[in-house]
Design a protein around this motif. Structure first.
Motif, PDB file in Angstrom:
ATOM      1  N   ARG A 160     -39.531  -8.986  74.563  1.00  0.00           N
ATOM      2  CA  ARG A 160     -40.478  -8.145  75.702  1.00  0.00           C
ATOM      3  C   ARG A 160     -40.289  -6.452  75.383  1.00  0.00           C
ATOM      4  O   ARG A 160     -41.514  -6.168  75.539  1.00  0.00           O
ATOM      5  N   ALA A 161     -39.182  -5.979  74.904  1.00  0.00           N
ATOM      6  CA  ALA A 161     -39.139  -4.673  74.690  1.00  0.00           C
ATOM      7  C   ALA A 161     -40.229  -4.503  73.422  1.00  0.00           C
ATOM      8  O   ALA A 161     -41.010  -3.393  73.326  1.00  0.00           O
TER       9      ALA A 161
ATOM     10  N   SER B  26     -53.265  -8.896  66.307  1.00  0.00           N
ATOM     11  CA  SER B  26     -52.314 -10.125  65.772  1.00  0.00           C
ATOM     12  C   SER B  26     -50.993 -10.033  66.012  1.00  0.00           C
ATOM     13  O   SER B  26     -50.636 -11.111  66.429  1.00  0.00           O
ATOM     14  N   GLN B  27     -50.238  -8.874  65.675  1.00  0.00           N
ATOM     15  CA  GLN B  27     -48.879  -8.938  65.941  1.00  0.00           C
ATOM     16  C   GLN B  27     -48.496  -9.323  67.612  1.00  0.00           C
ATOM     17  O   GLN B  27     -47.631 -10.075  67.948  1.00  0.00           O
ATOM     18  N   LEU B  28     -49.334  -8.793  68.225  1.00  0.00           N
ATOM     19  CA  LEU B  28     -49.125  -8.920  69.868  1.00  0.00           C
ATOM     20  C   LEU B  28     -49.425 -10.588  70.390  1.00  0.00           C
ATOM     21  O   LEU B  28     -48.612 -10.955  70.974  1.00  0.00           O
ATOM     22  N   ARG B  29     -50.391 -11.086  69.740  1.00  0.00           N
ATOM     23  CA  ARG B  29     -50.517 -12.640  69.948  1.00  0.00           C
ATOM     24  C   ARG B  29     -49.449 -13.242  69.365  1.00  0.00           C
ATOM     25  O   ARG B  29     -48.828 -14.160  70.039  1.00  0.00           O
TER      26      ARG B  29
ATOM     27  N   LYS C 265     -44.171 -16.475  70.553  1.00  0.00           N
ATOM     28  CA  LYS C 265     -42.594 -16.575  70.330  1.00  0.00           C
ATOM     29  C   LYS C 265     -42.246 -16.426  71.889  1.00  0.00           C
ATOM     30  O   LYS C 265     -41.267 -17.151  72.038  1.00  0.00           O
ATOM     31  N   LEU C 266     -42.450 -15.526  72.684  1.00  0.00           N
ATOM     32  CA  LEU C 266     -42.126 -15.510  74.030  1.00  0.00           C
ATOM     33  C   LEU C 266     -42.302 -16.666  74.564  1.00  0.00           C
ATOM     34  O   LEU C 266     -41.471 -17.124  75.670  1.00  0.00           O
ATOM     35  N   LYS C 267     -43.511 -17.245  74.630  1.00  0.00           N
ATOM     36  CA  LYS C 267     -43.694 -18.535  75.445  1.00  0.00           C
ATOM     37  C   LYS C 267     -42.743 -19.813  74.782  1.00  0.00           C
ATOM     38  O   LYS C 267     -42.456 -20.466  75.632  1.00  0.00           O
ATOM     39  N   GLN C 268     -42.453 -19.755  73.532  1.00  0.00           N
ATOM     40  CA  GLN C 268     -41.708 -20.814  73.019  1.00  0.00           C
ATOM     41  C   GLN C 268     -40.190 -20.592  73.670  1.00  0.00           C
ATOM     42  O   GLN C 268     -39.701 -21.388  73.882  1.00  0.00           O
ATOM     43  N   LEU C 269     -39.789 -19.499  73.825  1.00  0.00           N
ATOM     44  CA  LEU C 269     -38.624 -18.973  74.409  1.00  0.00           C
ATOM     45  C   LEU C 269     -38.452 -19.344  75.865  1.00  0.00           C
ATOM     46  O   LEU C 269     -37.368 -19.659  76.384  1.00  0.00           O
TER      47      LEU C 269
ATOM     48  N   PRO D  24     -40.276 -21.364  78.356  1.00  0.00           N
ATOM     49  CA  PRO D  24     -41.271 -22.538  78.488  1.00  0.00           C
ATOM     50  C   PRO D  24     -41.516 -22.569  80.139  1.00  0.00           C
ATOM     51  O   PRO D  24     -42.703 -23.096  80.125  1.00  0.00           O
ATOM     52  N   GLY D  25     -40.693 -22.035  80.908  1.00  0.00           N
ATOM     53  CA  GLY D  25     -41.150 -22.197  82.371  1.00  0.00           C
ATOM     54  C   GLY D  25     -42.230 -20.904  82.665  1.00  0.00           C
ATOM     55  O   GLY D  25     -42.722 -20.978  83.666  1.00  0.00           O
ATOM     56  N   ALA D  26     -42.200 -19.960  82.032  1.00  0.00           N
ATOM     57  CA  ALA D  26     -43.015 -18.709  82.361  1.00  0.00           C
ATOM     58  C   ALA D  26     -44.433 -19.015  81.663  1.00  0.00           C
ATOM     59  O   ALA D  26     -44.684 -19.604  80.841  1.00  0.00           O
ATOM     60  N   ALA D  27     -45.071 -18.492  82.870  1.00  0.00           N
ATOM     61  CA  ALA D  27     -46.732 -18.820  82.393  1.00  0.00           C
ATOM     62  C   ALA D  27     -47.248 -17.567  81.522  1.00  0.00           C
ATOM     63  O   ALA D  27     -47.128 -16.513  81.746  1.00  0.00           O
TER      64      ALA D  27
END
Length: 180
Positions: A7-8, A163-166, A171-175, A177-180
Motif C-alpha cells: 500500500r505504501a 503498468s507498475q500501478l496495475r 498483488k494487493l488483491k491477491q494478498l 482476497p476479501g477487499a474489493a
C-alpha cells in the motif's frame, strides 16, 4: 505486513503518476503555445516579406537536418528522448577521416564538400536580412521540438507507472482476497 508495504509503494507510485500527469498537462499547454507563436510569427514574416518570399520555392535544393532525435535507455528500461544538434558528433565519431597518410605534393583535385561542417542556418534561404518575426518563428518551433521530446519521454514514464500501478494492484488483491 506485506500488504502494508504494498500500500505504501502503491501510494508513492500513485503520487508520482499524478505529478507526472500534471507536468504532462503543463508541457502540452506550453507546446501548444509555442506552435501557435511559431505559426503566428511565420504569418507575420509572410506579410512583411510578401507571400511568395516565404515559401517552398525558397527552400534549398539539398536540405540537411539541424537537429536529430536521440533515444536512450534510462532507468527501468524506459526510453528517454533528447534533441541533439546534428553538427555535434559523438566522441566515437571524432577522429581522422582517412586511415592512410596523405601526400603533400599530390596533384590538386577539387575538394569534396565536407558533410561534417555545421549545417547552415535555413533562414539564409530567405535572404540575408530576414525579418525578426521569421527568427521568432524559428525559435518557437525549436522550443516546440524540445518540448515534444520531453513530452514523449514523460509519456513513456507515465505508461511505465501505470503498468507498475496495475501490477501492484493485482498483488494487493491477491494478498487481500476479501477487499474489493
Amino acid at each position: 505486513m506485506a500488504a502494508l508495504d504494498l500500500r505504501a509503494e502503491l501510494d508513492s507510485l500513485l503520487l508520482q503518476l499524478l505529478g507526472d500527469l500534471e507536468e504532462l498537462e503543463g508541457k502540452r499547454a506550453v507546446l501548444n503555445a509555442r506552435v501557435e507563436e511559431g505559426w503566428l510569427s511565420l504569418a507575420k514574416a509572410r506579410y512583411a516579406m510578401g507571400t511568395k518570399s516565404v515559401g517552398p520555392l525558397q527552400y534549398a535544393s539539398h536540405m540537411e537536418p539541424q537537429v536529430c532525435l536521440q533515444a536512450s535507455e534510462a532507468q527501468e528500461g524506459l526510453q528517454k528522448f533528447k534533441v541533439v544538434r546534428s553538427g555535434v558528433h559523438a566522441p566515437e565519431e571524432v577522429g581522422p577521416r582517412e586511415a592512410a597518410l596523405r601526400r603533400r605534393k599530390a596533384p590538386t583535385k577539387t575538394p569534396e564538400p565536407q558533410s561534417s561542417e555545421a549545417p547552415r542556418d535555413p533562414l539564409n534561404w530567405f535572404g540575408i536580412l530576414v525579418p525578426h518575426s521569421l527568427r521568432q518563428a524559428q525559435a518557437s518551433f525549436r522550443d516546440g521540438l524540445q518540448l515534444a521530446a520531453d513530452i514523449a519521454s514523460l509519456q513513456n514514464r507515465i505508461d511505465w507507472s501505470r503498468s507498475q500501478l496495475r501490477g501492484l494492484q493485482e498483488k494487493l488483491k491477491q494478498l487481500e482476497p476479501g477487499a474489493a
